[in-house]
Design a protein around this motif. Sequence first.
Motif, PDB file in Angstrom:
ATOM      1  N   TYR A 264       0.835  -1.205   0.000  1.00 27.98           N
ATOM      2  CA  TYR A 264       0.000   0.000   0.000  1.00 27.98           C
ATOM      3  C   TYR A 264       0.870   1.256   0.000  1.00 27.98           C
ATOM      4  O   TYR A 264       0.619   2.217  -0.744  1.00 27.98           O
ATOM      5  CB  TYR A 264      -0.913  -0.002   1.222  1.00 27.98           C
ATOM      6  CG  TYR A 264      -1.646   1.297   1.461  1.00 27.98           C
ATOM      7  CD1 TYR A 264      -2.816   1.596   0.786  1.00 27.98           C
ATOM      8  CD2 TYR A 264      -1.153   2.227   2.380  1.00 27.98           C
ATOM      9  CE1 TYR A 264      -3.489   2.806   1.013  1.00 27.98           C
ATOM     10  CE2 TYR A 264      -1.809   3.423   2.615  1.00 27.98           C
ATOM     11  CZ  TYR A 264      -2.975   3.705   1.927  1.00 27.98           C
ATOM     12  OH  TYR A 264      -3.622   4.903   2.151  1.00 27.98           O
ATOM     13  N   ALA A 265       1.901   1.249   0.846  1.00 22.62           N
ATOM     14  CA  ALA A 265       2.796   2.409   0.933  1.00 22.62           C
ATOM     15  C   ALA A 265       3.487   2.659  -0.400  1.00 22.62           C
ATOM     16  O   ALA A 265       3.627   3.807  -0.840  1.00 22.62           O
ATOM     17  CB  ALA A 265       3.823   2.190   2.037  1.00 22.62           C
ATOM     18  N   ALA A 266       3.924   1.590  -1.056  1.00 26.20           N
ATOM     19  CA  ALA A 266       4.594   1.733  -2.346  1.00 26.20           C
ATOM     20  C   ALA A 266       3.633   2.278  -3.403  1.00 26.20           C
ATOM     21  O   ALA A 266       4.007   3.122  -4.229  1.00 26.20           O
ATOM     22  CB  ALA A 266       5.165   0.388  -2.796  1.00 26.20           C
ATOM     23  N   GLU A 267       2.392   1.834  -3.358  1.00 26.47           N
ATOM     24  CA  GLU A 267       1.396   2.313  -4.324  1.00 26.47           C
ATOM     25  C   GLU A 267       1.072   3.792  -4.135  1.00 26.47           C
ATOM     26  O   GLU A 267       0.697   4.470  -5.090  1.00 26.47           O
ATOM     27  CB  GLU A 267       0.119   1.482  -4.184  1.00 26.47           C
ATOM     28  CG  GLU A 267       0.266   0.043  -4.659  1.00 26.47           C
ATOM     29  CD  GLU A 267      -0.894  -0.837  -4.217  1.00 26.47           C
ATOM     30  OE1 GLU A 267      -1.829  -0.305  -3.568  1.00 26.47           O
ATOM     31  OE2 GLU A 267      -0.853  -2.053  -4.508  1.00 26.47           O
ATOM     32  N   ARG A 268       1.226   4.274  -2.921  1.00 27.93           N
ATOM     33  CA  ARG A 268       0.948   5.691  -2.647  1.00 27.93           C
ATOM     34  C   ARG A 268       2.067   6.605  -3.130  1.00 27.93           C
ATOM     35  O   ARG A 268       1.965   7.821  -3.052  1.00 27.93           O
ATOM     36  CB  ARG A 268       0.740   5.898  -1.141  1.00 27.93           C
ATOM     37  CG  ARG A 268      -0.523   5.281  -0.582  1.00 27.93           C
ATOM     38  CD  ARG A 268      -1.781   5.922  -1.130  1.00 27.93           C
ATOM     39  NE  ARG A 268      -1.863   7.333  -0.789  1.00 27.93           N
ATOM     40  CZ  ARG A 268      -2.471   7.822   0.294  1.00 27.93           C
ATOM     41  NH1 ARG A 268      -3.051   6.987   1.149  1.00 27.93           N
ATOM     42  NH2 ARG A 268      -2.512   9.118   0.534  1.00 27.93           N
ATOM     43  N   ASN A 269       3.163   6.012  -3.564  1.00 28.53           N
ATOM     44  CA  ASN A 269       4.327   6.771  -4.011  1.00 28.53           C
ATOM     45  C   ASN A 269       4.932   7.632  -2.909  1.00 28.53           C
ATOM     46  O   ASN A 269       5.544   8.667  -3.179  1.00 28.53           O
ATOM     47  CB  ASN A 269       3.978   7.649  -5.229  1.00 28.53           C
ATOM     48  CG  ASN A 269       3.714   6.812  -6.462  1.00 28.53           C
ATOM     49  OD1 ASN A 269       4.423   5.842  -6.726  1.00 28.53           O
ATOM     50  ND2 ASN A 269       2.683   7.170  -7.218  1.00 28.53           N
ATOM     51  N   TRP A 270       4.757   7.205  -1.672  1.00 29.77           N
ATOM     52  CA  TRP A 270       5.482   7.859  -0.591  1.00 29.77           C
ATOM     53  C   TRP A 270       6.970   7.533  -0.735  1.00 29.77           C
ATOM     54  O   TRP A 270       7.347   6.473  -1.236  1.00 29.77           O
ATOM     55  CB  TRP A 270       5.014   7.342   0.767  1.00 29.77           C
ATOM     56  CG  TRP A 270       3.670   7.834   1.196  1.00 29.77           C
ATOM     57  CD1 TRP A 270       3.119   9.063   0.970  1.00 29.77           C
ATOM     58  CD2 TRP A 270       2.704   7.095   1.957  1.00 29.77           C
ATOM     59  NE1 TRP A 270       1.878   9.141   1.541  1.00 29.77           N
ATOM     60  CE2 TRP A 270       1.592   7.953   2.154  1.00 29.77           C
ATOM     61  CE3 TRP A 270       2.659   5.809   2.485  1.00 29.77           C
ATOM     62  CZ2 TRP A 270       0.459   7.567   2.859  1.00 29.77           C
ATOM     63  CZ3 TRP A 270       1.538   5.415   3.194  1.00 29.77           C
ATOM     64  CH2 TRP A 270       0.463   6.281   3.379  1.00 29.77           C
ATOM     65  N   LYS A 271       7.791   8.435  -0.273  1.00 26.46           N
ATOM     66  CA  LYS A 271       9.218   8.140  -0.245  1.00 26.46           C
ATOM     67  C   LYS A 271       9.464   7.091   0.816  1.00 26.46           C
ATOM     68  O   LYS A 271       9.062   7.240   1.978  1.00 26.46           O
ATOM     69  CB  LYS A 271      10.025   9.406   0.064  1.00 26.46           C
ATOM     70  CG  LYS A 271      11.530   9.186  -0.044  1.00 26.46           C
ATOM     71  CD  LYS A 271      12.293  10.497   0.106  1.00 26.46           C
ATOM     72  CE  LYS A 271      13.788  10.268  -0.085  1.00 26.46           C
ATOM     73  NZ  LYS A 271      14.561  11.535   0.037  1.00 26.46           N
ATOM     74  N   LEU A 272      10.124   5.999   0.432  1.00 24.44           N
ATOM     75  CA  LEU A 272      10.346   4.887   1.350  1.00 24.44           C
ATOM     76  C   LEU A 272      11.617   5.100   2.172  1.00 24.44           C
ATOM     77  O   LEU A 272      12.521   5.846   1.768  1.00 24.44           O
ATOM     78  CB  LEU A 272      10.450   3.582   0.562  1.00 24.44           C
ATOM     79  CG  LEU A 272       9.252   3.221  -0.332  1.00 24.44           C
ATOM     80  CD1 LEU A 272       9.528   1.905  -1.057  1.00 24.44           C
ATOM     81  CD2 LEU A 272       7.968   3.133   0.472  1.00 24.44           C
ATOM     82  N   PRO A 273      11.721   4.442   3.319  1.00 20.81           N
ATOM     83  CA  PRO A 273      12.924   4.567   4.151  1.00 20.81           C
ATOM     84  C   PRO A 273      14.186   4.016   3.512  1.00 20.81           C
ATOM     85  O   PRO A 273      15.282   4.174   4.048  1.00 20.81           O
ATOM     86  CB  PRO A 273      12.556   3.765   5.413  1.00 20.81           C
ATOM     87  CG  PRO A 273      11.080   3.796   5.464  1.00 20.81           C
ATOM     88  CD  PRO A 273      10.640   3.736   4.032  1.00 20.81           C
ATOM     89  N   GLY A 274      14.049   3.364   2.379  1.00 25.67           N
ATOM     90  CA  GLY A 274      15.198   2.790   1.684  1.00 25.67           C
ATOM     91  C   GLY A 274      14.709   1.720   0.731  1.00 25.67           C
ATOM     92  O   GLY A 274      13.521   1.636   0.418  1.00 25.67           O
TER      93      GLY A 274
END
Length: 310
Positions: A264-274
């Motif tokens: 879900y986080a990846a689909e939101r295009n949030w910047k990931l912790p790494g």
Amino acid sequence: MKNNTIVTAGDRNYLWGIFLMIASLRKNGMDEPVLVGTKGFDRESEEILTGMGDVSTVPLDDFRRSLTCCKAMMMLKADTEYISWVDSDGFFTGNCSALLIPERPGQIHARMRGPEEQPQAFKGYEYGEDGRKIPQKILEVWKRDVAGLDASRIPRSCSACILSVHSGARAFLEKWHEQMMKVLPSSNVGVVDRSLKYYHQLDESVLNSCLAFFPQAPEVAETFRLDKDPDRMFIHFIGQPKPWQGWTFSSFRHFEKYVSVMEYAAERNWKLPGKVPFSLKRENRLFCSLLRGPVSLNYKIGRRLRKWFF
């Protein structure tokens, strides 16, 4: 105005945990503001969290104790009607907004251990009793240190991994923080210190001493509501390693739900912790299952070596 603030904390090693806990809120439609105490974070790390929306951070780099002892201090920084502490190494499986807060303002919504579970909280500290309630010798010390009521108000201890109070309980939060600063060592030894005879669970031990003997402590809610419905629960990954580091036998049953939060986080295009960890990729499920034993053993060996040589 939103009536509850989610409060948590962690150092740079817990960035993935904090990120995924917040992502689980948003995935499940929980729109509470989030307040994060951070330690060892650079600007990019903080921006990763604030970029998720309605997240603010409080640097705790000058806080020398274990971050588990900052809970009351951080909760006091919230300005909503209710305040919920949530450990950063867990996640929500559904919309738990209505379940988080206590049913009555004069309560604390926390999980009190059952009689069968209680002995594990004082393992090695039973003092000759059956362990199904807080040992009397521990209660005697708590009573002396809190200097409040004559008799304990709680039969067993409560977990401090997730709890909620009304803002009217500020005096209780202040007392909890004051007691931690008074009776716990100023050094950082992690989340448990077995050398402490009466406060080995640090913040949790002090929490329970205040619930037991502080006159202005809230009443513990009769029912803990976040472990009843599989579709609306808080899952806490106790022990080590954490899922973003590797899966253990006890944690692996939550693989699907936790990885779905990552997706879900990846689909939101949030910047990931790494880079997405190997253990949080769905295609690696079989390998993660096979690696549960080696991952757990590797951690145990590393912990023993650190104990011996550092």
